[in-house]
Design a protein around this motif. Structure first.
Motif, PDB file in Angstrom:
ATOM      1  N   LEU A   1       5.402  10.381  40.297  1.00  0.00           N
ATOM      2  CA  LEU A   1       4.718  11.659  40.086  1.00  0.00           C
ATOM      3  C   LEU A   1       5.699  12.824  39.945  1.00  0.00           C
ATOM      4  O   LEU A   1       5.318  13.912  39.556  1.00  0.00           O
ATOM      5  N   MET A   2       6.954  12.590  40.276  1.00  0.00           N
ATOM      6  CA  MET A   2       7.974  13.631  40.146  1.00  0.00           C
ATOM      7  C   MET A   2       8.527  13.584  38.730  1.00  0.00           C
ATOM      8  O   MET A   2       9.580  13.009  38.470  1.00  0.00           O
ATOM      9  N   ASN A   3       7.803  14.170  37.800  1.00  0.00           N
ATOM     10  CA  ASN A   3       8.139  14.043  36.388  1.00  0.00           C
ATOM     11  C   ASN A   3       8.534  15.349  35.720  1.00  0.00           C
ATOM     12  O   ASN A   3       8.665  15.413  34.514  1.00  0.00           O
ATOM     13  N   GLU A   4       8.718  16.389  36.509  1.00  0.00           N
ATOM     14  CA  GLU A   4       9.132  17.688  35.969  1.00  0.00           C
ATOM     15  C   GLU A   4      10.568  17.966  36.399  1.00  0.00           C
ATOM     16  O   GLU A   4      10.908  17.815  37.565  1.00  0.00           O
ATOM     17  N   ARG A   5      11.384  18.398  35.458  1.00  0.00           N
ATOM     18  CA  ARG A   5      12.776  18.714  35.766  1.00  0.00           C
ATOM     19  C   ARG A   5      12.905  20.171  36.169  1.00  0.00           C
ATOM     20  O   ARG A   5      12.447  21.052  35.454  1.00  0.00           O
ATOM     21  N   VAL A   6      13.521  20.409  37.320  1.00  0.00           N
ATOM     22  CA  VAL A   6      13.743  21.772  37.794  1.00  0.00           C
ATOM     23  C   VAL A   6      15.237  21.991  38.011  1.00  0.00           C
ATOM     24  O   VAL A   6      15.964  21.074  38.386  1.00  0.00           O
ATOM     25  N   THR A   7      15.672  23.215  37.764  1.00  0.00           N
ATOM     26  CA  THR A   7      17.075  23.584  37.959  1.00  0.00           C
ATOM     27  C   THR A   7      17.175  24.469  39.181  1.00  0.00           C
ATOM     28  O   THR A   7      16.366  25.375  39.369  1.00  0.00           O
ATOM     29  N   ILE A   8      18.161  24.212  40.015  1.00  0.00           N
ATOM     30  CA  ILE A   8      18.401  25.007  41.221  1.00  0.00           C
ATOM     31  C   ILE A   8      19.526  25.983  40.933  1.00  0.00           C
ATOM     32  O   ILE A   8      20.582  25.601  40.420  1.00  0.00           O
ATOM     33  N   TRP A   9      19.300  27.255  41.234  1.00  0.00           N
ATOM     34  CA  TRP A   9      20.292  28.308  41.035  1.00  0.00           C
ATOM     35  C   TRP A   9      20.617  28.942  42.382  1.00  0.00           C
ATOM     36  O   TRP A   9      19.738  29.175  43.193  1.00  0.00           O
ATOM     37  N   SER A  10      21.891  29.214  42.614  1.00  0.00           N
ATOM     38  CA  SER A  10      22.329  29.855  43.859  1.00  0.00           C
ATOM     39  C   SER A  10      23.042  31.164  43.542  1.00  0.00           C
ATOM     40  O   SER A  10      23.739  31.264  42.533  1.00  0.00           O
ATOM     41  N   PRO A  11      22.881  32.173  44.416  1.00  0.00           N
ATOM     42  CA  PRO A  11      23.534  33.456  44.156  1.00  0.00           C
ATOM     43  C   PRO A  11      25.030  33.385  44.437  1.00  0.00           C
ATOM     44  O   PRO A  11      25.477  32.660  45.325  1.00  0.00           O
ATOM     45  N   GLU A  12      25.766  34.132  43.658  1.00  0.00           N
ATOM     46  CA  GLU A  12      27.213  34.232  43.843  1.00  0.00           C
ATOM     47  C   GLU A  12      27.559  35.716  43.851  1.00  0.00           C
ATOM     48  O   GLU A  12      27.297  36.417  42.882  1.00  0.00           O
ATOM     49  N   LYS A  13      28.119  36.178  44.950  1.00  0.00           N
ATOM     50  CA  LYS A  13      28.487  37.593  45.081  1.00  0.00           C
ATOM     51  C   LYS A  13      29.870  37.820  44.491  1.00  0.00           C
ATOM     52  O   LYS A  13      30.812  37.102  44.805  1.00  0.00           O
TER      53      LYS A  13
ATOM     54  N   VAL B   1       3.935  28.551  42.851  1.00  0.00           N
ATOM     55  CA  VAL B   1       4.078  27.158  42.444  1.00  0.00           C
ATOM     56  C   VAL B   1       4.724  26.397  43.597  1.00  0.00           C
ATOM     57  O   VAL B   1       5.577  26.934  44.307  1.00  0.00           O
ATOM     58  N   THR B   2       4.318  25.141  43.776  1.00  0.00           N
ATOM     59  CA  THR B   2       4.911  24.274  44.793  1.00  0.00           C
ATOM     60  C   THR B   2       5.651  23.137  44.109  1.00  0.00           C
ATOM     61  O   THR B   2       5.107  22.479  43.222  1.00  0.00           O
ATOM     62  N   PHE B   3       6.902  22.933  44.529  1.00  0.00           N
ATOM     63  CA  PHE B   3       7.745  21.859  44.005  1.00  0.00           C
ATOM     64  C   PHE B   3       7.913  20.816  45.102  1.00  0.00           C
ATOM     65  O   PHE B   3       8.500  21.110  46.137  1.00  0.00           O
ATOM     66  N   ALA B   4       7.391  19.601  44.901  1.00  0.00           N
ATOM     67  CA  ALA B   4       7.585  18.503  45.850  1.00  0.00           C
ATOM     68  C   ALA B   4       8.703  17.633  45.294  1.00  0.00           C
ATOM     69  O   ALA B   4       8.646  17.194  44.148  1.00  0.00           O
TER      70      ALA B   4
ATOM     71  N   MET C   1      14.550  28.630  41.683  1.00  0.00           N
ATOM     72  CA  MET C   1      14.196  27.414  40.958  1.00  0.00           C
ATOM     73  C   MET C   1      13.769  27.812  39.552  1.00  0.00           C
ATOM     74  O   MET C   1      13.007  28.768  39.388  1.00  0.00           O
ATOM     75  N   GLU C   2      14.258  27.087  38.566  1.00  0.00           N
ATOM     76  CA  GLU C   2      13.842  27.332  37.192  1.00  0.00           C
ATOM     77  C   GLU C   2      13.036  26.128  36.721  1.00  0.00           C
ATOM     78  O   GLU C   2      13.459  24.980  36.864  1.00  0.00           O
ATOM     79  N   TRP C   3      11.865  26.406  36.178  1.00  0.00           N
ATOM     80  CA  TRP C   3      11.003  25.346  35.661  1.00  0.00           C
ATOM     81  C   TRP C   3      10.215  25.877  34.474  1.00  0.00           C
ATOM     82  O   TRP C   3       9.709  26.994  34.512  1.00  0.00           O
ATOM     83  N   ASP C   4      10.158  25.105  33.434  1.00  0.00           N
ATOM     84  CA  ASP C   4       9.379  25.430  32.242  1.00  0.00           C
ATOM     85  C   ASP C   4       9.763  26.800  31.667  1.00  0.00           C
ATOM     86  O   ASP C   4       8.908  27.567  31.230  1.00  0.00           O
ATOM     87  N   GLY C   5      11.067  27.108  31.727  1.00  0.00           N
ATOM     88  CA  GLY C   5      11.555  28.359  31.165  1.00  0.00           C
ATOM     89  C   GLY C   5      11.310  29.591  32.022  1.00  0.00           C
ATOM     90  O   GLY C   5      11.562  30.709  31.590  1.00  0.00           O
ATOM     91  N   ARG C   6      10.828  29.400  33.241  1.00  0.00           N
ATOM     92  CA  ARG C   6      10.542  30.533  34.141  1.00  0.00           C
ATOM     93  C   ARG C   6      11.331  30.391  35.436  1.00  0.00           C
ATOM     94  O   ARG C   6      11.567  29.287  35.908  1.00  0.00           O
ATOM     95  N   MET C   7      11.694  31.529  36.009  1.00  0.00           N
ATOM     96  CA  MET C   7      12.465  31.544  37.241  1.00  0.00           C
ATOM     97  C   MET C   7      11.532  31.862  38.421  1.00  0.00           C
ATOM     98  O   MET C   7      10.674  32.740  38.329  1.00  0.00           O
ATOM     99  N   TYR C   8      11.725  31.127  39.525  1.00  0.00           N
ATOM    100  CA  TYR C   8      10.904  31.299  40.719  1.00  0.00           C
ATOM    101  C   TYR C   8      11.777  31.623  41.922  1.00  0.00           C
ATOM    102  O   TYR C   8      12.778  30.957  42.165  1.00  0.00           O
ATOM    103  N   ARG C   9      11.373  32.640  42.677  1.00  0.00           N
ATOM    104  CA  ARG C   9      12.011  33.034  43.936  1.00  0.00           C
ATOM    105  C   ARG C   9      11.415  32.149  45.027  1.00  0.00           C
ATOM    106  O   ARG C   9      10.208  31.972  45.097  1.00  0.00           O
ATOM    107  N   ILE C  10      12.242  31.581  45.875  1.00  0.00           N
ATOM    108  CA  ILE C  10      11.751  30.700  46.937  1.00  0.00           C
ATOM    109  C   ILE C  10      11.192  31.539  48.073  1.00  0.00           C
ATOM    110  O   ILE C  10      11.863  32.425  48.597  1.00  0.00           O
ATOM    111  N   THR C  11       9.942  31.248  48.435  1.00  0.00           N
ATOM    112  CA  THR C  11       9.294  31.976  49.531  1.00  0.00           C
ATOM    113  C   THR C  11       9.117  31.102  50.760  1.00  0.00           C
ATOM    114  O   THR C  11       8.792  31.603  51.826  1.00  0.00           O
TER     115      THR C  11
END
Length: 107
Positions: free
Chosen positions: A8-20, A62-65, A78-88
């Motif tokens: 069921l984990m069939n969506e690719r997501v990219t993880i981005w981290s901040p760099e100061k 959105v929830t990413f399992a 998290m980036e998914w489907d061309g959109r960026m999501y802030r983790i809450t």
């Protein structure tokens, strides 16, 4: 969350981290660096319009399992489907080897 089903984990997501960093004038600047790529099951939560700083903004949750990893932090994105999501929020289940990441669309 139940048993994790990898199929069921069939969506690719990219993880981005901040760099100061600092610019040529010494001012602090945040850039985002790609730090991971994962497969996840994506499900939609609540969405709608709200008011922020006197402006009407669209909020979408959105929830990413996904499989458990230490590379996702509360300050990551998290980036998914061309959109960026802030983790809450992050729910980690280390013994089961899975986690749930809740994200809000970055306007």
């Amino acid at each position: 969350m139940g048993a994790m089903r990898a199929g069921l984990m069939n969506e690719r997501v990219t993880i981005w981290s901040p760099e100061k960093t600092t610019d040529g004038y010494g001012a602090s600047k945040t850039t985002w660096k790609r730090t991971g790529l994962r497969y996840a099951r994506v499900s939609y939560g609540s969405s709608g319009f709200g008011v922020q700083n006197g402006e009407a903004v669209y909020k979408s949750q959105v929830t990413f399992a996904m499989r458990y990893t230490d590379s996702v932090k509360e300050y990551s994105r998290m980036e998914w489907d061309g959109r960026m999501y802030r983790i809450t929020g992050i729910e980690r289940y280390r013994q089961r080897g899975e986690m749930k990441v809740i994200g809000e669309l970055v306007s």
